[in-house]
Design an enzyme around this catalytic site. Structure first.
Site, PDB file in Angstrom:
ATOM      1  N   GLN A  17       0.771  -1.234   0.000  1.00 14.06           N
ATOM      2  CA  GLN A  17       0.000   0.000   0.000  1.00 14.06           C
ATOM      3  C   GLN A  17       0.807   1.291   0.000  1.00 14.06           C
ATOM      4  O   GLN A  17       0.512   2.202  -0.783  1.00 14.06           O
ATOM      5  CB  GLN A  17      -0.958   0.027   1.206  1.00 14.06           C
ATOM      6  CG  GLN A  17      -1.878   1.228   1.229  1.00 14.06           C
ATOM      7  CD  GLN A  17      -2.859   1.229   2.383  1.00 14.06           C
ATOM      8  OE1 GLN A  17      -3.536   2.219   2.626  1.00 14.06           O
ATOM      9  NE2 GLN A  17      -2.971   0.137   3.097  1.00 14.06           N
ATOM     10  N   SER A  18       1.817   1.420   0.837  1.00 18.60           N
ATOM     11  CA  SER A  18       2.477   2.718   0.984  1.00 18.60           C
ATOM     12  C   SER A  18       3.122   3.177  -0.311  1.00 18.60           C
ATOM     13  O   SER A  18       2.912   4.314  -0.763  1.00 18.60           O
ATOM     14  CB  SER A  18       3.526   2.653   2.105  1.00 18.60           C
ATOM     15  OG  SER A  18       4.503   1.661   1.829  1.00 18.60           O
ATOM     16  N   GLU A 139       1.051  -0.913   8.700  1.00 24.49           N
ATOM     17  CA  GLU A 139       0.169   0.222   8.993  1.00 24.49           C
ATOM     18  C   GLU A 139      -0.013   0.486  10.476  1.00 24.49           C
ATOM     19  O   GLU A 139       0.292   1.562  10.981  1.00 24.49           O
ATOM     20  CB  GLU A 139      -1.192  -0.010   8.329  1.00 24.49           C
ATOM     21  CG  GLU A 139      -2.301   0.934   8.753  1.00 24.49           C
ATOM     22  CD  GLU A 139      -2.039   2.360   8.316  1.00 24.49           C
ATOM     23  OE1 GLU A 139      -2.257   3.284   9.120  1.00 24.49           O
ATOM     24  OE2 GLU A 139      -1.622   2.571   7.172  1.00 24.49           O
ATOM     25  N   ASP A 168       0.348   3.877   6.019  1.00 21.50           N
ATOM     26  CA  ASP A 168       0.673   3.465   4.655  1.00 21.50           C
ATOM     27  C   ASP A 168       0.385   4.567   3.638  1.00 21.50           C
ATOM     28  O   ASP A 168       1.286   5.132   3.038  1.00 21.50           O
ATOM     29  CB  ASP A 168      -0.116   2.206   4.293  1.00 21.50           C
ATOM     30  CG  ASP A 168       0.571   0.935   4.772  1.00 21.50           C
ATOM     31  OD1 ASP A 168       1.809   0.905   4.779  1.00 21.50           O
ATOM     32  OD2 ASP A 168      -0.123  -0.018   5.123  1.00 21.50           O
ATOM     33  N   GLY A 247      -8.403  21.079  19.094  1.00 20.32           N
ATOM     34  CA  GLY A 247      -8.056  22.465  18.787  1.00 20.32           C
ATOM     35  C   GLY A 247      -8.762  23.417  19.732  1.00 20.32           C
ATOM     36  O   GLY A 247      -9.277  23.026  20.776  1.00 20.32           O
ATOM     37  N   GLY A 248      -8.821  24.660  19.339  1.00 26.81           N
ATOM     38  CA  GLY A 248      -9.412  25.679  20.195  1.00 26.81           C
ATOM     39  C   GLY A 248     -10.927  25.773  20.112  1.00 26.81           C
ATOM     40  O   GLY A 248     -11.536  26.562  20.832  1.00 26.81           O
TER      41      GLY A 248
END
Length: 415
Positions: A17-18, A139, A168, A247-248
């Protein structure tokens, strides 16, 4: 019209895959990708997770569009010479073998440079230089070593890996950027170079906000936007944060109408500060707008669980799509939890080429993910993946071999 990478020739030594993610992306942008495979078997994913007997699996077909396939036995001297001819005529060699495999084949960096000083050699490895550089990685190992698993899931449960293949496919995307950058630099220097994308590094790059939070935690001992605040305890490492946004702008996944029978009847809801007043009006809590416990973002943090519980009472009266329609009218950030079935049937994704139907001579029609990156002057045409060795004669002819020479090499088992 030529595409963005027309004229670039890629020698694709990748599998699973990668690597194929990287080379497929380059092929979509117009590069001529020649996939080198083992005679008789080819890429192992051709037969992994098969749903149709004797047909290339979806695992293979969805990662190898727009490529050509040639089979070479590099253990035979004649096969090695064919590969050397390809190295001389290609711009980039991409591989994701186990560490040291390319050297054992006789294609060290020094030998490749002798054959073609302009060659770019791009590699996916599990780890960069260090104590684990020779370890084989897949993975989920990459997700664990890159910091994703330890920060995914709920605080009262074990680490969790993501359904997104950030180890991947994520590393393949990083490698593609490295290759294009090296090609651009070669225009100025005339030289090839090595490009390395380590899976641990790629996952960590996608987890940078968690490294940010680690440093904040060490300085303050608490992170007010995490669900552990104010009643939970923080340890020495960034904890798992459930469905917090990271996050904020605090967010959470909330139930919608039908959640009792539909495992995806949920919506992601963000309590963005600029639209807090609109949120209060929509859910029937206008008194919260001026209430001291809720009037500012900082005041709301200790009460997030109560706030989301009240919002959920409203979302449970609407389907996820009804809720989304209403919330978008007020510019309230949200998103439905879409199942793979819903995504596969989404007409807008098909119209943009994000979901594509492809016809295969053996397996018939199937759906695949198209190019996620859209260029206005280089549109992507998704063509089917190659059959094993389908283009061997074609590529050999381009290298200057005659029909008799090709037949001889085939009889020797070199191709």
């Amino acid at each position: 019209m030529p595409k963005a990478l027309t004229g670039v020739r890629i020698l694709d030594f990748t599998h699973v895959q990668s690597g194929p993610t990287c080379t497929q992306l380059l092929a979509w942008f117009g590069a001529d990708v020649i996939k080198v495979e083992r005679a008789g078997t080819g890429d192992v994913t051709r037969e992994q997770l098969r749903d149709i007997p004797d047909a290339d699996s979806l695992y293979f077909t969805m990662l190898n569009h727009n490529k050509r396939s040639i089979t070479i036995d590099t253990k035979k001297p004649e096969g090695k010479k064919v590969l050397e001819s390809l190295v001389k005529t290609c711009d980039v060699l991409v591989e994701n073998f186990a560490p040291g495999a390319l050297d054992r084949m006789g294609f060290t960096w020094e030998h490749i440079q002798e054959l073609n000083p302009k060659m770019i050699v791009a590699s996916v490895k599990g780890f960069g230089l260090g104590p684990y550089q020779d370890c084989k990685v897949y993975e989920n190992v990459a997700q664990c070593a890159g910091g994703a698993a330890s920060t995914t899931g709920f605080d009262d449960g074990p680490p969790v890996v993501s359904g997104a293949q950030i180890g991947d496919s994520g590393t393949g995307l990083h490698l593609a950027l490295g290759i294009v950058t090296a090609l651009y630099q070669r225009n100025a220097t005339g030289r090839g170079q090595k490009v390395l994308a380590a899976m641990q590094d790629g996952v960590l790059n996608l987890c940078r906000v968690k490294l940010r939070d680690q440093q904040r935690l060490e300085r303050t001992g608490v992170m007010r936007e995490y669900p552990q605040y104010p009643n939970g305890e923080f340890g020495q490492a960034v904890p798992r944060a459930g469905n917090a946004s990271g996050g904020g702008q605090p967010g959470w996944i909330l139930k919608c109408k039908g959640w009792e029978t539909d495992p995806n009847a949920y919506i992601y809801f963000i309590t963005q500060a600029p639209v807090w007043g609109e949120i209060c009006k929509v859910i029937g809590k206008p008194e919260w707008i001026a209430h001291p416990d809720f009037s500012t973002a900082a005041a709301r943090l200790p009460h997030l669980q109560d706030i989301f519980a009240e919002i959920e009472r409203w979302t449970m009266t609407k389907s996820k799509f009804e809720a989304m329609d209403i919330l978008n009218q007020h510019d309230i950030p949200c998103g439905p939890i879409l199942s793979m079935k819903e995504i596969a049937e989404d007409a807008s994704l098909r119209k943009t080429g994000t979901i594509v139907e492809v016809d295969h001579p053996v397996r018939g029609k199937y759906l695949t993910v198209g190019n996620p990156i859209k260029l206005s002057d280089s549109p992507t045409d998704v063509t089917r993946s190659p059959l094993l060795g389908e283009h061997t004669d074609e590529v050999m002819t381009e290298l200057g071999y005659t029909a008799d020479q090709i037949a001889t090499l085939r009889n020797l088992g070199a191709i």
